[in-house]
Enzyme design. Structure first.
Site, PDB file in Angstrom:
ATOM      1  N   SER A 223      -6.025   4.016  23.088  1.00  0.00           N
ATOM      2  CA  SER A 223      -4.686   3.247  24.080  1.00  0.00           C
ATOM      3  C   SER A 223      -3.651   3.238  22.701  1.00  0.00           C
ATOM      4  O   SER A 223      -1.977   2.938  22.474  1.00  0.00           O
ATOM      5  CB  SER A 223      -4.401   2.191  23.921  1.00  0.00           C
ATOM      6  OG  SER A 223      -5.565   2.009  25.739  1.00  0.00           O
TER       7      SER A 223
ATOM      8  N   HIS B 161      -4.319   9.160  28.201  1.00  0.00           N
ATOM      9  CA  HIS B 161      -4.267   7.935  28.506  1.00  0.00           C
ATOM     10  C   HIS B 161      -4.223   7.242  29.769  1.00  0.00           C
ATOM     11  O   HIS B 161      -2.724   7.703  30.674  1.00  0.00           O
ATOM     12  CB  HIS B 161      -3.267   7.630  27.433  1.00  0.00           C
ATOM     13  CG  HIS B 161      -3.423   6.036  27.429  1.00  0.00           C
ATOM     14  ND1 HIS B 161      -2.058   5.116  27.104  1.00  0.00           N
ATOM     15  CD2 HIS B 161      -4.071   5.321  27.178  1.00  0.00           C
ATOM     16  CE1 HIS B 161      -2.133   3.496  27.930  1.00  0.00           C
ATOM     17  NE2 HIS B 161      -3.104   3.696  26.986  1.00  0.00           N
TER      18      HIS B 161
ATOM     19  N   GLU C 233      -0.807   9.637  30.716  1.00  0.00           N
ATOM     20  CA  GLU C 233       0.265  10.352  29.839  1.00  0.00           C
ATOM     21  C   GLU C 233      -0.552  11.369  29.325  1.00  0.00           C
ATOM     22  O   GLU C 233      -2.267  11.279  28.728  1.00  0.00           O
ATOM     23  CB  GLU C 233       0.411   9.226  28.958  1.00  0.00           C
ATOM     24  CG  GLU C 233       1.226   7.958  29.337  1.00  0.00           C
ATOM     25  CD  GLU C 233       1.576   6.710  28.711  1.00  0.00           C
ATOM     26  OE1 GLU C 233       2.892   5.865  29.225  1.00  0.00           O
ATOM     27  OE2 GLU C 233       1.021   6.414  27.454  1.00  0.00           O
TER      28      GLU C 233
ATOM     29  N   ASN D 294       3.268   1.419  26.378  1.00  0.00           N
ATOM     30  CA  ASN D 294       3.282   0.687  27.034  1.00  0.00           C
ATOM     31  C   ASN D 294       4.044   0.330  24.731  1.00  0.00           C
ATOM     32  O   ASN D 294       4.311  -0.933  24.569  1.00  0.00           O
ATOM     33  CB  ASN D 294       1.500   0.618  25.558  1.00  0.00           C
ATOM     34  CG  ASN D 294       0.287   0.313  26.761  1.00  0.00           C
ATOM     35  OD1 ASN D 294       0.393   0.025  27.345  1.00  0.00           O
ATOM     36  ND2 ASN D 294      -0.681   0.606  26.107  1.00  0.00           N
TER      37      ASN D 294
HETATM   38  N1  LIG Z   1      -9.046  -1.319  28.697  1.00  0.00           N
HETATM   39  C1  LIG Z   1      -7.953  -1.119  28.978  1.00  0.00           C
HETATM   40  O1  LIG Z   1      -7.147  -1.493  29.715  1.00  0.00           O
HETATM   41  C2  LIG Z   1      -7.818  -0.213  28.684  1.00  0.00           C
HETATM   42  C3  LIG Z   1      -6.981   1.506  29.420  1.00  0.00           C
HETATM   43  C4  LIG Z   1      -6.843   2.494  28.546  1.00  0.00           C
HETATM   44  C5  LIG Z   1      -7.117   3.320  27.434  1.00  0.00           C
HETATM   45  N2  LIG Z   1      -8.236   2.461  27.043  1.00  0.00           N
HETATM   46  C6  LIG Z   1      -8.474   2.670  25.795  1.00  0.00           C
HETATM   47  O2  LIG Z   1     -10.707   3.168  26.340  1.00  0.00           O
HETATM   48  C7  LIG Z   1     -11.138   3.210  25.808  1.00  0.00           C
HETATM   49  C8  LIG Z   1     -12.557   2.510  25.533  1.00  0.00           C
HETATM   50  O3  LIG Z   1     -11.887   1.499  26.454  1.00  0.00           O
HETATM   51  P1  LIG Z   1     -12.761   0.144  26.856  1.00  0.00           P
HETATM   52  O4  LIG Z   1     -12.123  -0.723  27.848  1.00  0.00           O
HETATM   53  O5  LIG Z   1     -13.445   1.470  28.683  1.00  0.00           O
HETATM   54  O6  LIG Z   1     -13.837  -0.452  26.256  1.00  0.00           O
HETATM   55  P2  LIG Z   1     -15.359  -0.873  26.887  1.00  0.00           P
HETATM   56  O7  LIG Z   1     -15.814  -1.513  25.425  1.00  0.00           O
HETATM   57  O8  LIG Z   1     -15.661  -0.594  28.192  1.00  0.00           O
HETATM   58  O9  LIG Z   1     -16.248   0.171  26.763  1.00  0.00           O
HETATM   59  C9  LIG Z   1     -16.445   1.415  25.457  1.00  0.00           C
HETATM   60  C10 LIG Z   1     -17.837   2.570  25.705  1.00  0.00           C
HETATM   61  O10 LIG Z   1     -18.127   3.723  25.027  1.00  0.00           O
HETATM   62  C11 LIG Z   1     -19.398   2.783  24.141  1.00  0.00           C
HETATM   63  N3  LIG Z   1     -20.364   3.822  23.018  1.00  0.00           N
HETATM   64  C12 LIG Z   1     -19.832   3.373  21.997  1.00  0.00           C
HETATM   65  N4  LIG Z   1     -19.454   3.776  20.796  1.00  0.00           N
HETATM   66  C13 LIG Z   1     -20.567   5.319  22.152  1.00  0.00           C
HETATM   67  C14 LIG Z   1     -20.673   6.738  21.211  1.00  0.00           C
HETATM   68  N5  LIG Z   1     -21.187   7.041  19.956  1.00  0.00           N
HETATM   69  N6  LIG Z   1     -21.014   7.316  22.419  1.00  0.00           N
HETATM   70  C15 LIG Z   1     -20.655   7.187  23.787  1.00  0.00           C
HETATM   71  N7  LIG Z   1     -20.650   5.596  24.372  1.00  0.00           N
HETATM   72  C16 LIG Z   1     -19.940   5.125  23.237  1.00  0.00           C
HETATM   73  C17 LIG Z   1     -19.922   1.743  24.864  1.00  0.00           C
HETATM   74  O11 LIG Z   1     -21.813   1.942  24.768  1.00  0.00           O
HETATM   75  C18 LIG Z   1     -19.081   1.073  25.990  1.00  0.00           C
HETATM   76  O12 LIG Z   1     -19.740   1.369  26.837  1.00  0.00           O
HETATM   77  C19 LIG Z   1     -10.301   2.789  23.671  1.00  0.00           C
HETATM   78  O13 LIG Z   1     -10.164   3.732  22.965  1.00  0.00           O
HETATM   79  C20 LIG Z   1      -9.079   1.815  24.964  1.00  0.00           C
HETATM   80  O14 LIG Z   1      -8.612   2.107  24.028  1.00  0.00           O
HETATM   81  C21 LIG Z   1      -8.654   0.680  27.634  1.00  0.00           C
END
Ligand SMILES: NC(=O)c1ccc[n+]([C@@H]2O[C@H](COP(=O)([O-])OP(=O)(O)OC[C@H]3O[C@@H](n4cnc5c(N)ncnc54)[C@H](O)[C@@H]3O)[C@@H](O)[C@H]2O)c1
Length: 282
Positions: free
Chosen positions: A119, A140, A152, A190
């Site tokens: 993000s 995204h 996106e 965003n």
């Molecule tokens: N949560 C939101 O609203 C949102 C929206 C858009 C984008 N994002 C982006 O998406 C990404 C993930 O966010 P999230 O909210 O799902 O986080 P999250 O913490 O729910 O999930 C992340 C996952 O990645 C796993 N992980 C960590 N290291 C790893 C590796 N080396 N290999 C495989 N898996 C691994 C973790 O075990 C965890 O399950 C981030 O970059 C975040 O900025 C989040």
């Protein structure tokens, strides 16, 4: 490039949602997690959402089972070797993402597309970790990914047109509404929504407005489908403050800095819907 097999790295909130989108559209999908337990948790999340869809009549049992049959799990990145598209959704840490992309480049075919769901980080900076950044792009998705249509498609400085167009076409085939943009802080939504929501929060104090009245003002006066306070409660105050800080670190614009009031709410644990209390009680 015709994308048939998809890898998703990280099956947390976003990764599980993205994998669900992919299997529901019938793509063979392989989800990678750091442990079998976390992979199983991601799969259980997908199963739960699909089963809820069956209960609500949005899909049949057969469609749910067919979607689940498209999903496999692994803890070895090497098993993503024959994927045409890999979407990375690990924690929002530049060094971790770079390491994942370095490894993905090593294990996948030269023409596979590597996408990050970041993000707030720069797609181009993540791509710099690879020898061939032309095949690295941003995809995204918005939370919850199976529900919100927008994706996106982000052009990094060196992304090829072929990679961008292939990802765009895949997102459409997966039932999404993709849009293309350059790799700038906050991308499209965003960049606009974060300062706008911050303005709304500042106006609460400046103009002495109650949250419910602010929400009525923006729904009735500006045609918003949901008021800004209700929206921040839905997003999560902590998630919004974090995203806001990240945008402020990049742009330095005063409007992008998290408002005092939201920081106080975060410190008090008033995080919105997920904590039962935010601007409203739930
Ligand atoms: N949560 C939101 O609203 C949102 C929206 C858009 C984008 N994002 C982006 O998406 C990404 C993930 O966010 P999230 O909210 O799902 O986080 P999250 O913490 O729910 O999930 C992340 C996952 O990645 C796993 N992980 C960590 N290291 C790893 C590796 N080396 N290999 C495989 N898996 C691994 C973790 O075990 C965890 O399950 C981030 O970059 C975040 O900025 C989040």
């Amino acid at each position: 490039m015709d994308i048939r097999k998809v890898g998703v790295v990280g099956l947390g909130t976003m990764g599980a949602g993205i994998a669900q989108v992919s299997v529901q559209a019938g793509f063979e999908t392989i989800g990678h997690e750091v442990s079998a337990e976390l992979g199983g948790r991601g799969r259980a999340t997908i199963e739960r959402y699909l089963s809820r869809g069956v209960e609500k009549g949005r899909l049949s049992e057969g469609e749910r089972d067919a979607a689940l049959a498209c999903l496999s799990l692994t803890t070895e990145l090497g098993e993503l070797a024959d994927c045409d598209l890999v979407v990375e959704a690990v924690l929002e840490e530049l060094d971790l993402k770079r390491e994942v992309f370095r490894e993905l480049e090593r294990v996948t075919r030269d023409d596979a597309i590597l996408a990050t769901n970041t993000s707030a980080l720069s797609v181009s900076e993540i791509a710099e970790a690879t020898r061939n950044p032309t095949r690295v792009i941003g995809m995204h998705f918005f939370n919850p990914a199976p529900v919100l249509p927008l994706v996106e498609i982000v052009r990094g400085r060196q992304s090829s047109d072929e990679a961008v167009e292939a990802a765009y076409t895949w997102a459409e085939r997966a039932g999404k509404q993709p849009v293309r943009c350059n790799d700038t802080p906050g991308f499209i939504v965003n960049r606009i929504l974060i300062p706008l929501l911050n303005d709304c929060v500042r106006v609460l104090d400046e103009a002495g407005v109650e949250p419910a009245e602010m929400d009525r003002a923006m729904t009735n006066g500006a045609g918003w489908p949901m008021g800004p306070c209700a929206l921040i409660d839905l997003i999560g105050v902590d998630v919004h403050v974090h995203a806001s800080q990240a945008l402020h670190d990049k742009l330095g614009e005063a409007r992008t800095a998290p408002p005092e009031r939201l920081v106080r709410m975060q410190d008090e644990g008033r995080l919105g819907r997920k904590s039962g209390r935010g601007f409203y009680e739930y």
